[in-house]
Design a protein around this motif. Structure first.
Motif, short mmCIF file in Angstrom:
data_model
loop_
_atom_site.label_atom_id
_atom_site.label_comp_id
_atom_site.label_asym_id
_atom_site.label_seq_id
_atom_site.Cartn_x
_atom_site.Cartn_y
_atom_site.Cartn_z
N SER A 37 -1.34 5.50 7.56
CA SER A 37 -0.38 5.09 8.59
C SER A 37 -0.60 3.64 9.02
CB SER A 37 -0.48 6.02 9.80
OG SER A 37 -1.79 6.00 10.32
N TYR A 38 0.48 3.02 9.47
CA TYR A 38 0.44 1.66 10.01
C TYR A 38 -0.45 1.66 11.24
CZ TYR A 38 2.01 -2.50 12.48
OH TYR A 38 2.05 -3.68 13.14
N PRO A 39 -1.29 0.68 11.47
CA PRO A 39 -1.51 -0.58 10.77
C PRO A 39 -2.80 -0.58 9.95
CG PRO A 39 -2.39 -0.79 12.97
CD PRO A 39 -1.90 0.64 12.81
N TYR A 40 -3.05 0.46 9.21
CA TYR A 40 -4.32 0.60 8.49
C TYR A 40 -4.25 0.10 7.04
CZ TYR A 40 -6.07 3.34 12.35
OH TYR A 40 -6.49 3.73 13.58
N VAL A 41 -5.44 -0.19 6.54
CA VAL A 41 -5.67 -0.39 5.12
C VAL A 41 -6.57 0.78 4.73
CG1 VAL A 41 -6.71 -1.86 3.36
CG2 VAL A 41 -5.55 -2.90 5.33
N CYS A 42 -6.07 1.63 3.83
CA CYS A 42 -6.81 2.84 3.45
C CYS A 42 -7.39 2.68 2.05
CB CYS A 42 -5.90 4.06 3.50
SG CYS A 42 -5.28 4.40 5.17
N LEU A 43 -8.61 3.14 1.90
CA LEU A 43 -9.31 3.12 0.61
C LEU A 43 -9.45 4.55 0.13
CD1 LEU A 43 -12.01 0.45 1.48
CD2 LEU A 43 -9.74 0.11 0.49
N TYR A 44 -9.21 4.76 -1.17
CA TYR A 44 -9.12 6.10 -1.74
C TYR A 44 -10.18 6.34 -2.80
CZ TYR A 44 -4.45 6.28 0.31
OH TYR A 44 -3.39 6.28 1.18
N ASN A 45 -10.63 7.57 -2.85
CA ASN A 45 -11.43 8.06 -3.96
C ASN A 45 -10.44 8.81 -4.83
OD1 ASN A 45 -13.35 9.02 -5.67
ND2 ASN A 45 -14.53 10.12 -4.12
N GLY A 46 -10.07 8.24 -5.96
CA GLY A 46 -8.96 8.75 -6.77
C GLY A 46 -7.73 7.88 -6.53
N SER A 47 -6.64 8.21 -7.17
CA SER A 47 -5.41 7.41 -7.03
C SER A 47 -4.83 7.57 -5.63
CB SER A 47 -4.37 7.84 -8.06
OG SER A 47 -3.87 9.11 -7.74
N TYR A 48 -4.02 6.60 -5.21
CA TYR A 48 -3.42 6.70 -3.88
C TYR A 48 -2.45 7.87 -3.79
CZ TYR A 48 0.30 3.81 -5.95
OH TYR A 48 1.29 3.31 -6.76
N SER A 49 -1.89 8.33 -4.90
CA SER A 49 -0.94 9.44 -4.85
C SER A 49 -1.61 10.81 -4.96
CB SER A 49 0.12 9.28 -5.94
OG SER A 49 -0.48 9.29 -7.21
N GLY A 51 -5.48 11.10 -4.74
CA GLY A 51 -6.87 11.07 -4.29
C GLY A 51 -6.99 11.35 -2.81
N SER A 52 -8.18 11.13 -2.29
CA SER A 52 -8.42 11.34 -0.86
C SER A 52 -8.86 10.03 -0.22
CB SER A 52 -9.47 12.42 -0.65
OG SER A 52 -10.67 12.06 -1.30
N ILE A 53 -8.43 9.84 1.02
CA ILE A 53 -8.80 8.64 1.76
C ILE A 53 -10.25 8.78 2.21
CG2 ILE A 53 -8.38 7.30 3.86
CD1 ILE A 53 -5.43 8.20 3.65
N ASN A 71 -18.60 0.66 -4.16
CA ASN A 71 -18.31 0.88 -5.58
C ASN A 71 -17.80 2.27 -5.91
OD1 ASN A 71 -19.10 -1.81 -6.22
ND2 ASN A 71 -21.22 -1.16 -6.06
N ILE A 72 -17.04 2.89 -4.97
CA ILE A 72 -16.39 4.17 -5.28
C ILE A 72 -14.87 4.10 -5.11
CG2 ILE A 72 -18.42 5.49 -4.59
CD1 ILE A 72 -16.66 6.46 -2.17
N THR A 73 -14.36 2.99 -4.60
CA THR A 73 -12.93 2.88 -4.31
C THR A 73 -12.12 2.78 -5.60
OG1 THR A 73 -13.41 1.80 -2.22
CG2 THR A 73 -11.18 1.53 -3.09
N ASP A 74 -11.12 3.66 -5.71
CA ASP A 74 -10.23 3.69 -6.86
C ASP A 74 -8.84 3.14 -6.56
OD1 ASP A 74 -12.01 5.01 -8.71
OD2 ASP A 74 -11.72 6.81 -7.51
#
Length: 154
Positions: A37-49, A51-53, A71-74
């Motif tokens: 959600s706005y105004p965040y920058v989210c990092l995912y383990n797995g793809s953004y569609s 994976g999990s934040i 070194n785990i961000t995908d």
């Protein structure tokens, strides 16, 4: 009441209504993307569609990731309207970065890392730039890569 007085009363009422509408309008913001959600920058383990934040960042500035999450961000989703984001790999010398423009989702495995392989699992720092960059990466809304000499950090 004269016609002039009636007109003045109508114009005054319209002006007051317009002021109320302007005061109650909500600020512009980006829509959520992929659970971020706005105004965040989210990092995912797995793809953004799929994976999990694992992390949500909001504050501008240079921030090292917690040791357990380096070194785990995908993937990354930047919902900010006016800020670009640098994801950095500070292991090699010089530091490498990938710039994510405003309102953009990126699977890091789609981008070749300058040292070989991809950007997936090669990120240990995030830098959310101040609004003065207009959310652009080197003047464009395209993902950009580059390097900075050691010691450049803001």
């Amino acid at each position: 009441m004269s016609l002039k007085n009636k007109l003045n009363a109508i114009l005054l009422a319209l002006g007051a209504t317009a002021a109320v509408v302007l005061l109650t309008a909500s600020p512009a913001q980006a829509a959520s993307m992929y659970g971020c959600s706005y105004p965040y920058v989210c990092l995912y383990n797995g793809s953004y569609s799929a994976g999990s934040i694992w992390g949500r960042y909001q504050d501008p500035g240079y921030q090292s990731m917690p040791t357990a999450y380096r070194n785990i961000t995908d993937a990354v989703v930047n919902t900010r309207n006016d800020d670009s984001v640098w994801l950095l790999d500070t292991g090699p010398s010089p530091d490498r970065y990938i710039c994510i423009p405003r309102n953009t989702a990126v699977n890091l495995g789609n981008y070749t890392h300058p040292s070989g392989g991809t950007w997936a699992n090669n990120v240990d720092v995030i830098n959310i730039w101040q609004p003065s960059d207009n959310g652009l990466c080197n003047g464009t809304t395209q993902v950009q890569q580059g390097s900075k000499p050691d010691g450049w950090r803001p």
